[in-house]
Enzyme design. Structure first.
Site, PDB file in Angstrom:
ATOM      1  N   ASN A   1       0.675  -1.154  -0.003  1.00 36.13           N
ATOM      2  CA  ASN A   1       0.085  -0.082   0.034  1.00 36.13           C
ATOM      3  C   ASN A   1       0.915   1.359   0.095  1.00 36.13           C
ATOM      4  O   ASN A   1       1.510   1.394   1.055  1.00 36.13           O
ATOM      5  CB  ASN A   1      -0.909   0.166   1.316  1.00 36.13           C
ATOM      6  N   TRP A   2       0.935   1.577  -1.227  1.00 35.30           N
ATOM      7  CA  TRP A   2       2.073   2.943  -1.064  1.00 35.30           C
ATOM      8  C   TRP A   2       1.198   4.331  -0.734  1.00 35.30           C
ATOM      9  O   TRP A   2       2.054   5.147  -0.771  1.00 35.30           O
ATOM     10  CB  TRP A   2       2.373   3.404  -2.818  1.00 35.30           C
ATOM     11  N   LYS A   3       0.050   4.178  -0.251  1.00 31.47           N
ATOM     12  CA  LYS A   3      -0.711   5.347   0.083  1.00 31.47           C
ATOM     13  C   LYS A   3      -0.123   6.703  -0.723  1.00 31.47           C
ATOM     14  O   LYS A   3      -0.388   6.335  -1.997  1.00 31.47           O
ATOM     15  CB  LYS A   3      -0.206   5.833   1.567  1.00 31.47           C
TER      16      LYS A   3
ATOM     17  N   HIS B   1      -9.990   1.059   4.465  1.00 27.95           N
ATOM     18  CA  HIS B   1      -8.638   1.241   5.378  1.00 27.95           C
ATOM     19  C   HIS B   1      -8.913   2.423   6.515  1.00 27.95           C
ATOM     20  O   HIS B   1      -9.612   3.423   6.299  1.00 27.95           O
ATOM     21  CB  HIS B   1      -7.517   1.652   4.251  1.00 27.95           C
TER      22      HIS B   1
ATOM     23  N   GLU C   1      -7.278   4.905   7.287  1.00 28.03           N
ATOM     24  CA  GLU C   1      -6.919   6.284   6.929  1.00 28.03           C
ATOM     25  C   GLU C   1      -8.315   6.963   6.236  1.00 28.03           C
ATOM     26  O   GLU C   1      -8.560   8.246   6.186  1.00 28.03           O
ATOM     27  CB  GLU C   1      -5.967   6.337   6.134  1.00 28.03           C
TER      28      GLU C   1
ATOM     29  N   GLU D   1      -5.877  -4.736  10.689  1.00 29.05           N
ATOM     30  CA  GLU D   1      -4.834  -3.787  10.743  1.00 29.05           C
ATOM     31  C   GLU D   1      -5.253  -2.758  11.928  1.00 29.05           C
ATOM     32  O   GLU D   1      -6.070  -1.806  11.980  1.00 29.05           O
ATOM     33  CB  GLU D   1      -4.834  -2.655   9.451  1.00 29.05           C
TER      34      GLU D   1
ATOM     35  N   GLY E   1       2.109   2.701  10.894  1.00 28.12           N
ATOM     36  CA  GLY E   1       2.767   3.623  10.948  1.00 28.12           C
ATOM     37  C   GLY E   1       3.589   4.005  12.066  1.00 28.12           C
ATOM     38  O   GLY E   1       4.434   5.055  12.396  1.00 28.12           O
TER      39      GLY E   1
ATOM     40  N   SER F   1       2.948  -1.529  10.383  1.00 31.92           N
ATOM     41  CA  SER F   1       4.424  -1.509  10.796  1.00 31.92           C
ATOM     42  C   SER F   1       4.991  -2.778  10.475  1.00 31.92           C
ATOM     43  O   SER F   1       6.092  -3.194  11.095  1.00 31.92           O
ATOM     44  CB  SER F   1       4.677  -1.279  12.143  1.00 31.92           C
TER      45      SER F   1
ATOM     46  N   GLY G   1       4.609   1.578   4.614  1.00 30.46           N
ATOM     47  CA  GLY G   1       5.747   1.950   4.541  1.00 30.46           C
ATOM     48  C   GLY G   1       6.840   1.191   3.877  1.00 30.46           C
ATOM     49  O   GLY G   1       7.520   1.843   2.879  1.00 30.46           O
TER      50      GLY G   1
END
Ligand code: PEP
Length: 249
Positions: free
Chosen positions: A10-12, A98, A100, A167, A173, A210, A232
């Site tokens: 997941n490159w966000k 997700h 976010e 998650e 993160g 993470s 990340g």
């Protein structure tokens, strides 16, 4: 879907047209027979999907989107992308739920509409669930996860096109991962929650939060976890390859 181990990047909101070339290393690596069980999926920002699709064309790597709009039909939704558009550009997966995006307003009801839309377009869904730190501290984890599952899957027939990504929000993160025993127990509880709604014998549950090339040696000990959603650490090809290598050895 097969019995593969999933490694989902997941490159966000990271990556640009140049950085995309860095995945060539992962493409070469994916051709190594030793790692044939690794099902690698890249979820870049929408703007990079076509470029990535061209790059991975002769490999087994698949491409997904990081989100979608819930509307199944075209409409006046400036700045949004629905599952029709994702499907038509050639992506095969979509991340839905997700944290976010939950934080930006995605309710269980909206997530349910998005999942329905994705399945209708024959996209595979990476369905994210997870509790916040506050919820965990109040011992509400199972309450939150079971309602995310129950309402997310409402009126959706049992199928094998959903990967459940656990998650914990407090892990995303932060560099903090759950204790291995706790995580194993949590995955087993999640299995029961899914079973209550769908009676799926073997739901595919992956873990995200993470994950990196150091903690993967611990995380991989949990045999009920069928892969990893990596944020990340997936932006660096070497780190991502290390995670796969250490999982499948
Ligand atoms: C994610 O955002 O899905 C994620 C797992 O992020 P990270 O690996 O950076 O914690």
């Amino acid at each position: 879907m097969t019995n593969n181990m999933f490694f989902i990047a997941n490159w966000k909101m990271f990556g640009d047209i140049k950085s995309v070339n860095s995945i060539k290393k992962v493409i070469n690596f994916s051709k190594n027979k030793k790692y044939k069980k690794a099902q690698i999926i890249y979820c870049p920002p929408y703007t990079l999907i076509s470029k990535l699709l061209r790059l991975v064309k002769n490999s087994k790597i698949k491409i997904g989107a990081q989100n979608c709009h819930y509307s199944q039909t075209p409409g006046p939704f400036t700045g949004s992308i629905n599952t029709d558009l994702i499907k038509s550009c050639g992506a095969k997966y979509v991340i839905i739920g997700h944290s976010e995006n939950r934080a930006l307003g995605d309710t269980n009801n909206i997530i349910n509409l998005k999942i329905k839309s994705a399945l209708k377009k024959k996209l595979k869904v990476i369905f994210c669930i997870g509790e916040t730190l506050k919820e965990k501290r109040k011992k509400k984890t199972n309450l939150i996860l079971s309602s995310q599952i129950k309402y997310g899957l409402k009126n959706i027939k049992k199928n094998n096109n959903i990967i459940f990504a656990y998650e914990p929000v407090w892990s995303i993160g932060t560099g903090i991962i759950p204790k291995i025993n706790n995580l194993e127990k949590q995955v087993s509880d999640i299995k029961k929650m899914i079973n209550k709604v769908w009676k799926l014998k073997k739901p595919r549950i992956i873990y995200g939060g993470s994950v990196n090339s150091n903690n993967i040696t611990e995380l991989k000990k949990i045999s009920s976890i069928k892969g990893f959603l990596v944020g990340g650490a997936s932006q660096n090809s070497k780190n991502f390859i290390d995670i796969i290598k250490k999982t499948i050895n």
